[in-house]
Design a protein around this motif. Sequence first.
Motif, PDB file in Angstrom:
ATOM      1  N   ALA A  22      38.002  36.558  54.391  1.00 12.12           N
ATOM      2  CA  ALA A  22      39.052  35.550  54.341  1.00 12.12           C
ATOM      3  C   ALA A  22      39.648  35.518  52.949  1.00 12.12           C
ATOM      4  CB  ALA A  22      38.478  34.189  54.700  1.00 12.12           C
ATOM      5  N   ALA A  23      40.968  35.476  52.901  1.00 14.04           N
ATOM      6  CA  ALA A  23      41.659  35.513  51.619  1.00 14.04           C
ATOM      7  C   ALA A  23      42.361  34.199  51.342  1.00 14.04           C
ATOM      8  CB  ALA A  23      42.675  36.644  51.615  1.00 14.04           C
ATOM      9  N   SER A  24      42.310  33.786  50.116  1.00 12.10           N
ATOM     10  CA  SER A  24      43.091  32.638  49.671  1.00 12.10           C
ATOM     11  C   SER A  24      43.783  33.013  48.370  1.00 12.10           C
ATOM     12  CB  SER A  24      42.196  31.406  49.467  1.00 12.10           C
ATOM     13  OG  SER A  24      41.187  31.656  48.520  1.00 12.10           O
ATOM     14  N   GLY A  25      45.013  32.588  48.253  1.00 16.49           N
ATOM     15  CA  GLY A  25      45.750  32.886  47.041  1.00 16.49           C
ATOM     16  C   GLY A  25      46.503  34.193  47.076  1.00 16.49           C
ATOM     17  N   LEU A  26      46.417  34.914  48.201  1.00 14.11           N
ATOM     18  CA  LEU A  26      47.210  36.132  48.336  1.00 14.11           C
ATOM     19  C   LEU A  26      47.384  36.461  49.806  1.00 14.11           C
ATOM     20  CD1 LEU A  26      45.218  39.440  47.653  1.00 14.11           C
ATOM     21  CD2 LEU A  26      44.144  37.308  48.374  1.00 14.11           C
ATOM     22  N   THR A  27      48.415  37.248  50.075  1.00 13.56           N
ATOM     23  CA  THR A  27      48.684  37.701  51.433  1.00 13.56           C
ATOM     24  C   THR A  27      48.130  39.107  51.580  1.00 13.56           C
ATOM     25  OG1 THR A  27      50.700  36.366  51.521  1.00 13.56           O
ATOM     26  CG2 THR A  27      50.479  38.136  53.137  1.00 13.56           C
ATOM     27  N   LEU A  28      47.158  39.256  52.465  1.00 14.53           N
ATOM     28  CA  LEU A  28      46.491  40.540  52.599  1.00 14.53           C
ATOM     29  C   LEU A  28      47.442  41.668  52.939  1.00 14.53           C
ATOM     30  CD1 LEU A  28      43.126  39.783  54.446  1.00 14.53           C
ATOM     31  CD2 LEU A  28      43.560  40.020  52.003  1.00 14.53           C
ATOM     32  N   ASP A  29      48.482  41.358  53.693  1.00 15.18           N
ATOM     33  CA  ASP A  29      49.409  42.389  54.145  1.00 15.18           C
ATOM     34  C   ASP A  29      50.032  43.142  52.968  1.00 15.18           C
ATOM     35  OD1 ASP A  29      52.460  42.524  56.095  1.00 15.18           O
ATOM     36  OD2 ASP A  29      50.704  43.832  56.116  1.00 15.18           O
ATOM     37  N   ASN A  30      50.042  42.540  51.810  1.00 14.35           N
ATOM     38  CA  ASN A  30      50.666  43.150  50.646  1.00 14.35           C
ATOM     39  C   ASN A  30      49.680  43.885  49.742  1.00 14.35           C
ATOM     40  OD1 ASN A  30      53.101  41.990  51.471  1.00 14.35           O
ATOM     41  ND2 ASN A  30      52.740  40.136  50.269  1.00 14.35           N
ATOM     42  N   HIS A  31      48.427  43.962  50.183  1.00 12.92           N
ATOM     43  CA  HIS A  31      47.396  44.514  49.308  1.00 12.92           C
ATOM     44  C   HIS A  31      46.476  45.491  50.033  1.00 12.92           C
ATOM     45  CE1 HIS A  31      48.586  40.772  47.287  1.00 12.92           C
ATOM     46  NE2 HIS A  31      48.244  41.377  46.174  1.00 12.92           N
ATOM     47  N   TYR A  93      27.196  42.578  51.334  1.00 14.79           N
ATOM     48  CA  TYR A  93      28.509  43.180  51.547  1.00 14.79           C
ATOM     49  C   TYR A  93      29.604  42.275  50.989  1.00 14.79           C
ATOM     50  CZ  TYR A  93      26.514  46.759  54.545  1.00 14.79           C
ATOM     51  OH  TYR A  93      25.795  47.843  55.025  1.00 14.79           O
ATOM     52  N   TYR A  94      30.553  42.905  50.335  1.00 15.57           N
ATOM     53  CA  TYR A  94      31.651  42.184  49.709  1.00 15.57           C
ATOM     54  C   TYR A  94      32.983  42.781  50.153  1.00 15.57           C
ATOM     55  CZ  TYR A  94      28.038  40.710  46.351  1.00 15.57           C
ATOM     56  OH  TYR A  94      26.914  40.201  45.757  1.00 15.57           O
ATOM     57  N   CYS A  95      34.007  41.947  50.227  1.00 19.94           N
ATOM     58  CA  CYS A  95      35.367  42.462  50.369  1.00 19.94           C
ATOM     59  C   CYS A  95      36.092  42.208  49.055  1.00 19.94           C
ATOM     60  CB  CYS A  95      36.091  41.824  51.541  1.00 19.94           C
ATOM     61  SG  CYS A  95      36.258  40.027  51.493  1.00 19.94           S
ATOM     62  N   ALA A  96      37.074  43.039  48.779  1.00 17.43           N
ATOM     63  CA  ALA A  96      37.741  42.985  47.480  1.00 17.43           C
ATOM     64  C   ALA A  96      39.066  43.712  47.554  1.00 17.43           C
ATOM     65  CB  ALA A  96      36.853  43.630  46.422  1.00 17.43           C
ATOM     66  N   LEU A  97      39.878  43.521  46.520  1.00 21.99           N
ATOM     67  CA  LEU A  97      41.037  44.379  46.367  1.00 21.99           C
ATOM     68  C   LEU A  97      40.530  45.758  45.982  1.00 21.99           C
ATOM     69  CD1 LEU A  97      43.413  42.074  44.286  1.00 21.99           C
ATOM     70  CD2 LEU A  97      43.263  42.312  46.763  1.00 21.99           C
ATOM     71  N   CYS A  98      41.186  46.795  46.472  1.00 18.20           N
ATOM     72  CA  CYS A  98      40.729  48.147  46.136  1.00 18.20           C
ATOM     73  C   CYS A  98      41.915  48.984  45.666  1.00 18.20           C
ATOM     74  CB  CYS A  98      40.044  48.805  47.336  1.00 18.20           C
ATOM     75  SG  CYS A  98      41.072  48.950  48.812  1.00 18.20           S
ATOM     76  N   ARG A  99      41.589  50.000  44.888  1.00 20.85           N
ATOM     77  CA  ARG A  99      42.608  50.925  44.391  1.00 20.85           C
ATOM     78  C   ARG A  99      41.947  52.241  44.052  1.00 20.85           C
ATOM     79  NH1 ARG A  99      41.827  50.545  38.755  1.00 20.85           N
ATOM     80  NH2 ARG A  99      40.591  48.689  38.200  1.00 20.85           N
ATOM     81  N   LEU A 100      42.751  53.274  44.116  1.00 25.26           N
ATOM     82  CA  LEU A 100      42.281  54.604  43.772  1.00 25.26           C
ATOM     83  C   LEU A 100      42.620  54.872  42.317  1.00 25.26           C
ATOM     84  CD1 LEU A 100      40.977  57.181  44.922  1.00 25.26           C
ATOM     85  CD2 LEU A 100      43.270  57.970  45.501  1.00 25.26           C
ATOM     86  N   ASP A 101      41.624  55.159  41.525  1.00 27.97           N
ATOM     87  CA  ASP A 101      41.808  55.344  40.089  1.00 27.97           C
ATOM     88  C   ASP A 101      41.081  56.614  39.660  1.00 27.97           C
ATOM     89  OD1 ASP A 101      40.916  53.449  37.083  1.00 27.97           O
ATOM     90  OD2 ASP A 101      42.403  55.025  37.432  1.00 27.97           O
ATOM     91  N   LEU A 102      41.846  57.620  39.299  1.00 30.38           N
ATOM     92  CA  LEU A 102      41.280  58.892  38.843  1.00 30.38           C
ATOM     93  C   LEU A 102      40.292  59.465  39.852  1.00 30.38           C
ATOM     94  CD1 LEU A 102      40.693  58.063  35.049  1.00 30.38           C
ATOM     95  CD2 LEU A 102      42.637  59.246  36.110  1.00 30.38           C
ATOM     96  N   GLY A 103      40.670  59.361  41.117  1.00 31.55           N
ATOM     97  CA  GLY A 103      39.860  59.957  42.166  1.00 31.55           C
ATOM     98  C   GLY A 103      38.725  59.099  42.671  1.00 31.55           C
ATOM     99  N   GLU A 104      38.533  57.939  42.073  1.00 31.57           N
ATOM    100  CA  GLU A 104      37.470  57.044  42.503  1.00 31.57           C
ATOM    101  C   GLU A 104      38.072  55.721  42.976  1.00 31.57           C
ATOM    102  OE1 GLU A 104      34.364  59.671  41.779  1.00 31.57           O
ATOM    103  OE2 GLU A 104      34.171  57.613  42.565  1.00 31.57           O
ATOM    104  N   TYR A 105      37.449  55.130  43.979  1.00 31.78           N
ATOM    105  CA  TYR A 105      37.911  53.827  44.435  1.00 31.78           C
ATOM    106  C   TYR A 105      37.275  52.735  43.587  1.00 31.78           C
ATOM    107  CZ  TYR A 105      40.477  55.691  48.343  1.00 31.78           C
ATOM    108  OH  TYR A 105      41.401  56.357  49.104  1.00 31.78           O
ATOM    109  N   GLU A 106      38.125  51.842  43.092  1.00 34.19           N
ATOM    110  CA  GLU A 106      37.691  50.715  42.297  1.00 34.19           C
ATOM    111  C   GLU A 106      37.941  49.432  43.078  1.00 34.19           C
ATOM    112  OE1 GLU A 106      36.466  53.172  39.210  1.00 34.19           O
ATOM    113  OE2 GLU A 106      36.159  51.010  39.460  1.00 34.19           O
ATOM    114  N   TYR A 107      37.086  48.430  42.822  1.00 33.90           N
ATOM    115  CA  TYR A 107      37.156  47.169  43.548  1.00 33.90           C
ATOM    116  C   TYR A 107      37.269  46.011  42.560  1.00 33.90           C
ATOM    117  CZ  TYR A 107      35.683  50.152  47.347  1.00 33.90           C
ATOM    118  OH  TYR A 107      35.626  51.166  48.276  1.00 33.90           O
ATOM    119  N   ASP A 108      38.159  45.075  42.885  1.00 35.63           N
ATOM    120  CA  ASP A 108      38.394  43.924  42.015  1.00 35.63           C
ATOM    121  C   ASP A 108      38.494  42.648  42.847  1.00 35.63           C
ATOM    122  OD1 ASP A 108      40.566  46.258  40.810  1.00 35.63           O
ATOM    123  OD2 ASP A 108      38.981  45.513  39.494  1.00 35.63           O
ATOM    124  N   GLN A 109      38.295  41.524  42.174  1.00 37.17           N
ATOM    125  CA  GLN A 109      38.551  40.209  42.754  1.00 37.17           C
ATOM    126  C   GLN A 109      37.680  39.895  43.968  1.00 37.17           C
ATOM    127  OE1 GLN A 109      40.441  37.990  41.367  1.00 37.17           O
ATOM    128  NE2 GLN A 109      41.678  39.170  39.948  1.00 37.17           N
TER     129      GLN A 109
END
Length: 120
Positions: A22-31, A93-109
């Motif tokens: 569940a997300a608060s403070g952001l719209t998942l569709d954009n992330h 288990y955690y959910c988070a924002l994710c991004r690909l950085d230099l070939g590795e997936y990073e997780y934030d927030q």
Amino acid sequence: VQLQASGGGLVQPGGSLRLSCAASGLTLDNHAIGWFRQIPGKEREGLSCNRNSDGSTYYADSVKGRFTVSRDNAKNAEYLQMNSLKPEDTGVYYCALCRLDLGEYEYDQWGQGTLVTVSS
């Protein structure tokens, strides 16, 4: 921004669970939203990254074919369907924002995780 995972519990080997994010403070569709887990004594393991921008989803080899992510934009929620669970899937288990950085997936927030225990 807060991403809270829920839905964990005790399940027998071979069983299934569905985790919710569940997300608060952001719209998942954009992330891009991902899941990772923390197993005691082991490094954090990234499991998935649902990159809404290009429609692709990354899955770690350890869960590919067993875990599936989905999103409900109307509920602003992300889900992790876990099938054929194994004892080695036990962890928080955690959910988070994710991004690909230099070939590795990073997780934030990430916020509070949810404990999954696979045991007979």
